[in-house]
Design an enzyme around this catalytic site. Sequence first.
Site, PDB file in Angstrom:
ATOM      1  N   LYS A   1       1.999 -20.544   5.665  1.00 52.04           N
ATOM      2  CA  LYS A   1       1.431 -20.976   6.922  1.00 52.04           C
ATOM      3  C   LYS A   1       1.365 -19.781   7.882  1.00 52.04           C
ATOM      4  CE  LYS A   1       4.014 -22.688  10.438  1.00 52.04           C
ATOM      5  NZ  LYS A   1       4.772 -21.609  11.104  1.00 52.04           N
TER       6      LYS A   1
ATOM      7  N   HIS B   1       4.800 -28.529  10.962  1.00 54.04           N
ATOM      8  CA  HIS B   1       6.105 -29.173  10.766  1.00 54.04           C
ATOM      9  C   HIS B   1       6.185 -30.554  11.435  1.00 54.04           C
ATOM     10  CE1 HIS B   1       6.921 -25.239   9.413  1.00 54.04           C
ATOM     11  NE2 HIS B   1       7.497 -24.740  10.484  1.00 54.04           N
TER      12      HIS B   1
ATOM     13  N   LYS C   1      10.803 -23.214  22.305  1.00 53.68           N
ATOM     14  CA  LYS C   1      11.762 -22.136  22.034  1.00 53.68           C
ATOM     15  C   LYS C   1      12.605 -21.911  23.275  1.00 53.68           C
ATOM     16  CE  LYS C   1       9.632 -19.868  18.275  1.00 53.68           C
ATOM     17  NZ  LYS C   1      10.380 -20.387  17.146  1.00 53.68           N
TER      18      LYS C   1
ATOM     19  N   ARG D   1       0.817  -1.211   0.000  1.00 54.22           N
ATOM     20  CA  ARG D   1       0.000   0.000   0.000  1.00 54.22           C
ATOM     21  C   ARG D   1       0.853   1.265   0.000  1.00 54.22           C
ATOM     22  NH1 ARG D   1      -4.025  -0.544   4.152  1.00 54.22           N
ATOM     23  NH2 ARG D   1      -3.753  -2.791   4.117  1.00 54.22           N
TER      24      ARG D   1
END
Length: 492
Positions: free
Chosen positions: A157, A249, A339, A49
Amino acid sequence: MEQKQVIPTTFVILGATGDLMAKKIVPALFGLHEVKALPKEFRIVGISRRDWHDEDLRKHVAAILAVKAPHASQELVESFLERVIYHKITFETPEDYVALGEALQRIDEEHQTCSNKLFYLSVPPQFYKTILENIHKAKLAELCDPQGGWTRIVVEKPFGNDEKSARELDMQLAKLFKEDQIYRIDHYLAKETFQNIVTFRFYNNLFENDWGKHTVEKITIREFENIGVEDRGPFYESVGALRDVGQNHLLQMLALTTMDQPVSLTADAIRSKRAEILHTLILLDRAGIKKSTFRAQYDGYRAVKGVAADSQTETYFRVRGYLSHPRWEGVPIILEAGKRLIDPKEKKEITEIEVMLKHPQPCLCPPDRHYRNSIVFHQDPFEGITIHFWAKKPGFTMEAEERVFEFNLRRSERKSQYTEEYEKLLLDCIAGDQTLFTSSEEVAAMWRFVDPIVAAWSNGVVPLRQYAPDSPAIAAEAQVMDDAILAAVTGV
Ligand code: BG6
């Protein structure tokens, strides 16, 4: 590698100033340009944009390449930038898409061709619906030459955020494109190690005959990452680890490990076998979720920008599931990812699939040692396969010891995160090969398994634990708890 496809192609990226463009698309397209794998007539039309012109986008792309491909020659970069064109759109404005159609036509006329069109949705999923409706109205998905060529769409995804929204998105896409024009990305399918599972299992006569419940004790799929959520707070907060990497995954890694042999290596044959096995995932009920799932969040996550101060989002999970497929009945499947986490055994980040075999019956191996044979497909920290087995220790006694056969495809020497996988994926979109893309049936089956877990977790069925980042303690704790539950059930 010279590109065999000679048909001119226009690659239209909606969201050209965003994160994906910098992280994945530009480095991958440039990599393909470098090895001359792109069609000669290949234009990249970046859309956003912003009030930009071609030169602005070219500068932006050049800045990305300065970081991602610092050693590339000026000449190579210039020749890549020549392919880049900018077009401004406000995603919500239908007339803008008509103007885009005219701009694409002008580009084609300038090059006296009717090019293939590849639309890449590199925008947050909340824009998909509007963009697709407007592409439809402006007839952008229609061929300029009905005699040849194609239009295709690439969708990143996450594909929806549950089964219902994924189905809705599919219906939306189906108004415009047939299934063979829709390319749903899961970059794990393009990783060498996971592509190699098909080769290892079905090209060899090593283990495939015994691949199943009679021989396999359990399958563990792990993805422990050093990195945290970093600058992705708002996105991550809305999905959590299970939906970020589990729903896609890890379940794809499972599909490749457990699917039946496809009749051939065509995309349809492989995708239908992956979908078939994913549909045999047994859905966990509330009691099952309470017993067989575990979730936690690392200390410090709540301080990440865009994350709620009282966030209940998991950054680590462990889920034990089962398949109802006759070959795999009763074999526990552990899916585990997190993580800021390291593996308790390896003491570093790992991504791997461990297929643990049962003891032979009766077993002559030392009764007090529960070391079992296993076959491990490694993605990180190296790509390869190891087979763990007993061997006789050299010497006068029959003492046995644990040894390893190691096939080392290569140390992880990827150019940078995502680049290699995206090179392969983008090339396959252009070539029309859907093998490494997720079908709508696979997506639905994966959500069906994950949805009840997400719902139960958000109702507090399983407490959210905290963990110290960069430590293996939480994974070790989850394993001890789960092993105890499993032992109570199986008596092993
Ligand atoms: C992405 C997830 O799909 O995969 C990330 O959104 C994750 O959170 C990444 O870090 C892992 O990919 P790779 O290729 O680095 O293993």
